[in-house]
Design an enzyme around this catalytic site. Structure first.
Site, PDB file in Angstrom:
ATOM      1  N   TYR B 102      16.155  -3.216 -18.427  1.00 38.98           N
ATOM      2  CA  TYR B 102      16.746  -2.060 -19.110  1.00 38.98           C
ATOM      3  C   TYR B 102      18.143  -1.723 -18.580  1.00 38.98           C
ATOM      4  CZ  TYR B 102      12.578  -1.010 -21.774  1.00 38.98           C
ATOM      5  OH  TYR B 102      11.558  -1.061 -22.664  1.00 38.98           O
ATOM      6  N   GLU B 195      -9.580 -12.046  -2.048  1.00 35.90           N
ATOM      7  CA  GLU B 195      -9.055 -12.067  -3.408  1.00 35.90           C
ATOM      8  C   GLU B 195      -9.257 -10.756  -4.152  1.00 35.90           C
ATOM      9  OE1 GLU B 195     -10.644 -15.361  -5.677  1.00 35.90           O
ATOM     10  OE2 GLU B 195      -9.997 -14.507  -7.551  1.00 35.90           O
TER      11      GLU B 195
END
Lengths: 607, 361, 361, 607
Positions: B102, B195
């Site tokens: 942006y 994980e």
């Protein structure tokens, strides 16, 4: 040019019950099909006589207050050769009666369509077809004809003649149709027909009194095609059998010329000697007689007739196994059969006649692309002997001969002289007038063949200019007929879509038109409806080469055109980005003043 | 010490940016079109370096020239990004990939989409051979850490402040401030990378940090680069061994491999790998050994297995063996599968075995 | 005070579980097939309560009977879950949805898949009218919190320990220990819930917590239930107003609505809503007002807009007006879009306006 | 039963050139089509004479060493009525010659197929068709026939006769085919034909010496259909025109019976009075003469012939406008035309004859479903007068009459007596034998109609038992022909797939067979290939009602069957789960001892 040979090959109740087969399944489709059949007949007739066609098509609603489907009058006027008075009733009142059965290119195929349209009109409105025909531009014969469907024969309702000033044919039928649904298809058909027939003027007046006029763009016509012998790859057992019968008949029929001279040849005094006198004298002079005289004598003997009778009959066939002569008696207009006696020199002569020509000459005389040497090689390949008589071949031999003709690979490709392509210049002029493009290029490929049938591809590409549509629009033609439906499965579309147009600098939404024309003695249509061409590899290959050739030309045009645009684009890009780069690197480098880049912007202009 | 490290990094970055800026400035000033040499990140230029034990870029590079009309736009974008990174680094502000996308709009160097802007960021990483985190551009993914570790922040407003990462049992989010903090002290002897967030909570709850003197890191699936950087620093700066626990499937195995030796799409960077990290489970062979509940492998699991077998890093040892076993049994198991034997089975029985194993390797 | 709250909760849960257990025990003992009345969670039984300002379940409920062959399996699963929750609560162990799924396998009441086990958990929530977090079953999604807030842990091992949530600038993960902690003290006067991790970091970096005396919560997209519980507690227990900042699209608007008045699929629970929370942006009208870079709305965005218009909560006020504006302009914008005007534009200019606005509402 | 009336309606060159239309497009398809045509001819012949069919189909490769496509011999033996010696050559050597042109249900449609197969065989192998026909079970006439395609006439190659012990027909042709590709289709065809013809024994010996034998399952045959008048909704202008001509011809032909009695009726002495004598006497006795005698007199007068000549001719048509009588002279086997004189009482009589019957009686006599009252109402609706003579209607009137017949809505539905459904019991027995299912139910729906054509739906569902296939397998039949291809677009499949089978407790992979049979005087096929039925709403509705009825029956069967299984399942479930519930609640309730639930497990057994 000699008069057309009309012959009837067979009738019609079947079609009354199965009219879907010929495209008359509903009011929409039927109106469209009827238009096609009449317009194509007119164009074919003009083509064959080398007349520049003027065709007018008029469709009127018979009662404007009714809703579709309703009754329409469909009328087609042309300036063609007309049809001789005596042929008119049969030509329009008999199914499968026509003049287009030879091996050459034409729009129609079996003289079926126009009569089917008339038949459809009759069963939906019970009105006769009206025909006005003038062959001399002086007198026109007019007919109103109904079909007797069960007997497949015309019933003449009215007949008259009047003075006119123009040669040509006018055909008018009433039929149930649905113009609101068929209209756009018919207009497309007329438009595209004009494009592929630029030497014709075509006018269409529709039921709402709109008039569509397509004037002729050029005044030269393509060469008309010639009728030629079949190519060996295109025949089956039945065709060979017919050729043998025809050969025998040709062989026998030579006698006819000898008949008037019979008494002279035999040194007879009487004008019309009896068969006894003929036989007796001929036996003695046999060695000195010409073959055709011998034949005439042998037949007189077989039929036990005098010379005069011989003049009034036509021998149709001689069947040795059955021991019969078949002949047509012109006096009583009937076929008759007589027994054939089984010995003597006369019988031997007939036996020889029936045995027919030798295989070698049969092949060279009756096929294209078989010369003496090819015939010899082929005969060796097929395991026959050159001197074999074709009339004595048995069934097994016939099948073997047919198979060998199909499989022998050293025949030259079919002779294309039976084709009538439009030609590069007419196609180009037509496309130029129709599309007014910036770029236009056409090509006619050399003749090629599939399964014994010759064909030629013509194609043109137009780009830009007045073309408004976006994306590639393809017009497909076969034997000068526009193909309007079932685009999806057509080989032309397949080839066009398979091309990687990006490689040729053509964008997805390019304003571009392709016109493709396939000419052949037999177009391999996929369906009975004759709307798309099957993808035979030979045809696909030729189409591809044509498209690629044209695409390369288009590509170089696009390159030339692209260079100028490129330079302008480059200058714009530099003007936009270099100042930004300058701004960023100035801050990065911790400088206060931007670098001097202005002169670089000018570089863009002439790189 | 803390100040010097972060400031050194900052200074280095500013210098390299200035060097490139000056070069472009001079070229423009001389009327020639500036270029960048951008190392090629195409597959053909990614090679496995046996010595470094990671994928690196080969020698091939492509010139990006401001003269080329097809490249001038992306050249400008690259310049803008350098310019923008320069401001971020000077002001010590962090931003995200999305922010970059942006922010460009204010400078009329608009990117077509996020993918394009991400691509330019990778180009600049390759040109500078510095990760984007050094330019203060961070990912949005969050992972967590927990354990007895003292850190000292370097981010503005927190300079010199210290924190012990065992104080908040839900774990500490790993963000820019943690990645850039100095690692001061720890009592831990081991880092366990795991994980999944669920197991992370379980480990904290079961006091795995205390029982096994460890720092627990939740990688949140495939470890983000900031997480891998932190793991590397824990290993390198504190000399802590790193073990990795993943789901028992081919993706788990690859999560471990990426921590150990990097991913192909970060082949242009060399500070993200922990070559000594050990993958200790869940192995395919564990599935059979512990009779875990399983799920059948999908077509794409199997495809992935076969693809990985072509990667040289998977050509030997445990990596190869487990892939083969997966392909043989065609089933996979999750870490939670141990719950079948009770919630603490994984910490009470499985983990100790695996830590023991890691030590012996 | 800290002990009493957590322990009260525990005691309550254990009692209610025992009550159900005893009832089933007695029925079996009398030779009759036990049943549960499970409030129906079908769409037709979800109604909007104007007074409570949230969706709640209607009166319709379905009997689940152990006699019915089609139900005996799920009846058994429900019983097992109660049994399992009882153990978790007694032992103060937390677990995840996934753990529950695997744990069942030890008891031969195996679930076909995760969806089935999640369904049974919702059934039990509805039967007990208690959220699963009270049964120590937590989601895996993580969100974060930052700001001057003192908490006191109640989880085992940390009982009585305190923490100030402004100490770690990357934020604190919101997990079981934070959700169950006592909220002791704060200097903040406002809670800002923000949809995205990237913006959360920006807010911390720009010291929004100090500048606006606020606690910043990253909801991580659609707020998880533990996050919503925490927001509710911040509002109820500390009397802090809550404002919500989301992306400028229909999904953002709905994220705000769910925080404010719950989601249809938690209609069976009543402790998850913050009816006084205020959605302050990014509004559809802001997109035009601030000239933000936009993205076109997709088919599914538009469909979603039209669906929401049928929801009574969207029938009036700002909620309706913004939906209509979205449908009119057919474009959407992200929070990061403000970066176009500089990274700190959102905190320097936009946020103050919106806080002002929220005060005036 | 009277002998078949053979009449030739038209020929064949067209089909030689367009054989694709009849399904002879390539060796695979041609072999399959030839099998169908011969087998269906045999079955039709037996059906029409009420003979239980024994059909044997044999396909042999003529040279086993060759690869496909190669030459096969296809032979079909039947025990049907045979074909009379004199009809054999025309029946097998003429296209569109046959006996199936009336309005009743039959497998074949136009006598086209078998001759097409022969024609195809001939053009691929040049071998004759061999026919052995015995009509009396005593003597068989054998023929070898080639087709003269151009003339559409048979050429007899050999002819002989011998003693036999069985009545019936054997037809054998050689043709190019591809059994390796066509085989599975042919086997399917034979299998499904046996299913829908359970009263027939069918044997198939394939080229690999495999023998497929389907013995007859029952010994009663369905009632043969009768030929009836057309329904008013099913006619077009052409049909009405023909009916009017036929009516006139019928009207006139009554005179024939009067001819032998002419001299008696006129009180003349001579055996064979001259036409002068007849005219003179008749003028005087006119008032006393019967109508047929008057007709005979008027014709004698018109032709100026004597009585004997009158006996040897057949009047074909009388055309008042043209002033002509068309008649056929049996002596010379030729059509002839004579002028008709224009005045006097004899001419008036002829004029009246030609004017024909009155509209009211024409309608009631020549259409089904029009009684006196309906005729009256209809005539009013159409704007005619009852006493109008049909022979005097002009074109506009004819079209109006045709349109009105189409649109008038108060006619009863078509009479189904021209249909020959198989019947519920034969269908049931057939399916039982073929599938040996656990459940079987069949239904025959009442007759219904679309566009003036009656139809009947028969259907059966078989479930379980020996059915091995998974999922619903649908066999489609139309007029006892299996439909094997183009399943996708068939209305039967559409209806079956649209049913929500779950509602009837039928699972996705249920072992289930549906056989559906549509009988109609005209099946609305979607394509020329006769492979799928179009979705006319009337037919769709009847099919749906049939499927729903059968599905409901199947559903109750499934319920009954389910109950027993249910109880067992229940007991198993309780045994598995109650102990678990017990275990969990014990811990929850904080008890040490589990509750006493054992007796509850027994409850499961008998709930």
């Amino acid at each position: 040019m000699s008069a057309e040979r009309f012959n009837q090959i067979s009738p019609s109740e079947f079609f009354y019950r199965n009219r879907d087969l010929a495209g008359f399944s509903n009011p929409t489709r039927s109106l469209y099909t009827a238009v096609r059949e009449f317009v194509e007949n007119s164009l074919d007739a003009c083509d064959q006589k080398g007349i520049l066609p003027d065709v007018k098509l008029v469709i009127r609603a018979e009662d404007d207050t009714k809703q579709d489907p309703r009754t329409y009058t469909l009328t087609v006027h042309d300036n063609g050769p007309g049809i001789a008075e005596e042929h008119v009733p049969l030509a329009f009142g008999t199914v499968l009666y026509g003049s287009k059965f030879g091996l050459k290119q034409a729009r129609g195929m079996f003289g079926l369509g126009a009569t089917m349209a008339i038949l459809y009109g009759q069963i939906t409105t019970n009105k006769p077809v009206k025909v006005y025909s003038s062959t001399d531009g002086d007198v026109a014969h007019s007919f109103e004809i109904l079909l007797d469907i069960q007997k497949n024969k015309p019933v003449i309702q009215k007949k008259s003649k009047k003075k006119v000033k123009k040669r040509g044919l006018v055909v008018s039928i009433s039929l149930e149709g649905d113009y609101s649904k068929a209209g756009s298809k018919i207009r497309d058909y007329v438009y595209q027909t004009s494009l592929i027939t630029p030497y014709a003027s075509i006018t269409f007046e529709d039921p709402k009194d709109n008039k569509f006029v397509y004037k002729r763009i050029l005044k030269t016509m393509p060469e008309p095609p010639t009728i030629i012998n079949p190519h060996p790859h295109g025949v089956d057992v039945e065709t060979i059998r017919r050729m043998i019968v025809q050969s025998r008949r040709d062989n026998i029929s030579t006698y006819a010329d000898a008949v008037p001279l019979l008494h002279k040849a035999l040194r007879l005094k009487e004008e019309d000697p009896s068969h006894d006198a003929i036989s007796e004298r001929a036996s003695r002079r046999w060695g000195r007689l010409k073959p055709e005289v011998r034949t005439a004598v042998a037949i007189t003997d077989a039929l036990k007739c005098n010379r005069a009778y011989l003049q009034d009959i036509t021998i149709e066939d001689i069947d040795l196994d059955a021991g019969m002569i078949h002949y047509y008696d012109n006096n009583v207009s009937q076929s008759r059969t007589a027994p054939l006696q089984g010995d003597g020199i006369f019988y031997s002569h007939i036996k020889n006649l029936v045995a027919g020509e030798q295989l070698h000459s049969f092949l060279t005389d009756r096929f294209q692309r078989i010369g003496p040497k090819t015939a010899q090689n082929f005969i060796k390949f097929a395991g026959f002997k050159s001197e074999q008589h074709i009339g004595l071949l048995d069934n097994k031999d016939l099948v073997k001969l047919s198979d060998s003709l199909q499989t022998y690979e050293d025949f030259l490709a079919p002779n294309p002289s039976c084709l009538a392509p439009l030609g590069e210049s007419p196609l180009e002029q037509g496309m130029k007038k129709f599309f007014e493009p910036d770029f236009l290029e056409v090509i006619q490929r050399g003749a090629s063949a599939y399964s014994g049938f010759p064909f030629i591809i013509e194609m043109g590409i137009a780009y830009g200019g007045e073309i408004q549509s976006r994306g590639i629009k393809t017009y497909r033609f076969a034997n000068r007929i526009p193909l309007l439906y079932d685009e999806g499965s057509d080989v032309v579309l397949k080839v066009v879509n398979d091309i990687d147009w990006g490689r040729y600098k053509v964008k997805h939404d390019a304003p571009m038109v392709i016109a493709s024309h396939v000419c052949s003695t037999r177009i391999p249509y996929k369906t009975v409806g004759k709307e798309n061409v099957a993808d035979r590899p030979e045809i696909e290959r030729e189409l591809k080469l044509a498209v690629q050739f044209l695409a390369r030309r288009l590509s170089s045009y696009m390159s030339r055109r692209g260079k100028a645009e490129e330079a302008k684009k480059r200058a714009n890009l530099y003007a936009k980005y270099i100042p930004l780069i300058s701004q960023f690197c100035t801050e990065l480098a911790g400088r206060k003043v931007e670098p001097k880049y202005t002169q670089m912007l000018r570089v863009g202009d002439n790189v | 010490m803390s100040k010097s490290r972060a400031e050194k990094k900052q200074k280095e970055m500013l210098e390299i940016l200035k060097k490139h800026g000056s070069r472009v400035y001079d070229e423009l000033n001389h009327g020639s079109f500036p270029v960048f040499d951008v190392p090629s990140r195409s597959v053909s230029n990614i090679v496995y370096d046996e010595k470094l034990r990671q994928y690196i870029l080969g020698d091939s590079s492509a010139q990006r020239s401001s003269k080329n009309t097809a490249q001038v736009r992306s050249f400008t974008q690259l310049m803008w990004l350098a310019f923008f990174a320069n401001r971020l680094t000077q002001e010590k502000k962090s931003s995200t990939l999305r922010d970059v996308y942006y922010s460009s709009q204010a400078f009329a160097v608009d990117f077509k989409n996020q993918a394009e802007s991400n691509g330019i960021i990778e180009d600049l990483e390759a040109v500078l051979t510095k990760p984007r985190e050094d330019m203060h551009i961070f990912p949005e993914e969050r992972s967590s850490i927990f354990g007895d570790l003292d850190i000292e922040y370097t981010v503005p407003g927190y300079e010199g402040k210290r924190m012990n990462l065992a104080n908040h049992p839900d774990g500490y989010a790993i963000g820019p401030s943690l990645t850039s903090a100095e690692l001061v002290d720890t009592s831990a002897e081991l880092v366990i990378a795991i994980e999944k967030g669920g197991l992370f909570t379980r480990f904290v709850e079961e006091q795995v940090d205390k029982k096994f003197k460890s720092i627990i890191v939740d990688t949140g699936g495939q470890a983000a680069r900031s997480t891998r950087t932190l793991l590397k620093r824990l290993h390198d700066e504190l000399s802590l061994p790193v073990i990795i626990l993943t789901d028992g499937d081919v993706y788990g195995e690859h999560i471990a491999m990426v921590i150990k030796s990097g991913s192909a799409n970060a082949a242009h960077l060399r500070e993200l790998t922990v070559p000594d990290a050990k993958w200790v489970g869940v192995w395919a062979t564990d599935i059979e050994r512990f009779e875990l509940p399983t799920i059948p492998m999908t077509e794409s699991d199997i495809k992935r297995c076969q693809d990985l077998k072509k990667d040289p890093r998977y050509s030997h040892g445990i990596w190869r063996k487990e892939l083969d076993t997966f392909l043989k049994i065609k089933r996979k198991a999750e870490l939670e599968a141990f719950s079948k034997y009770g919630l603490t089975n994984i910490t009470d029985r499985y983990l100790p075995q695996k830590i023991e194993l890691a030590r012996s390797l």
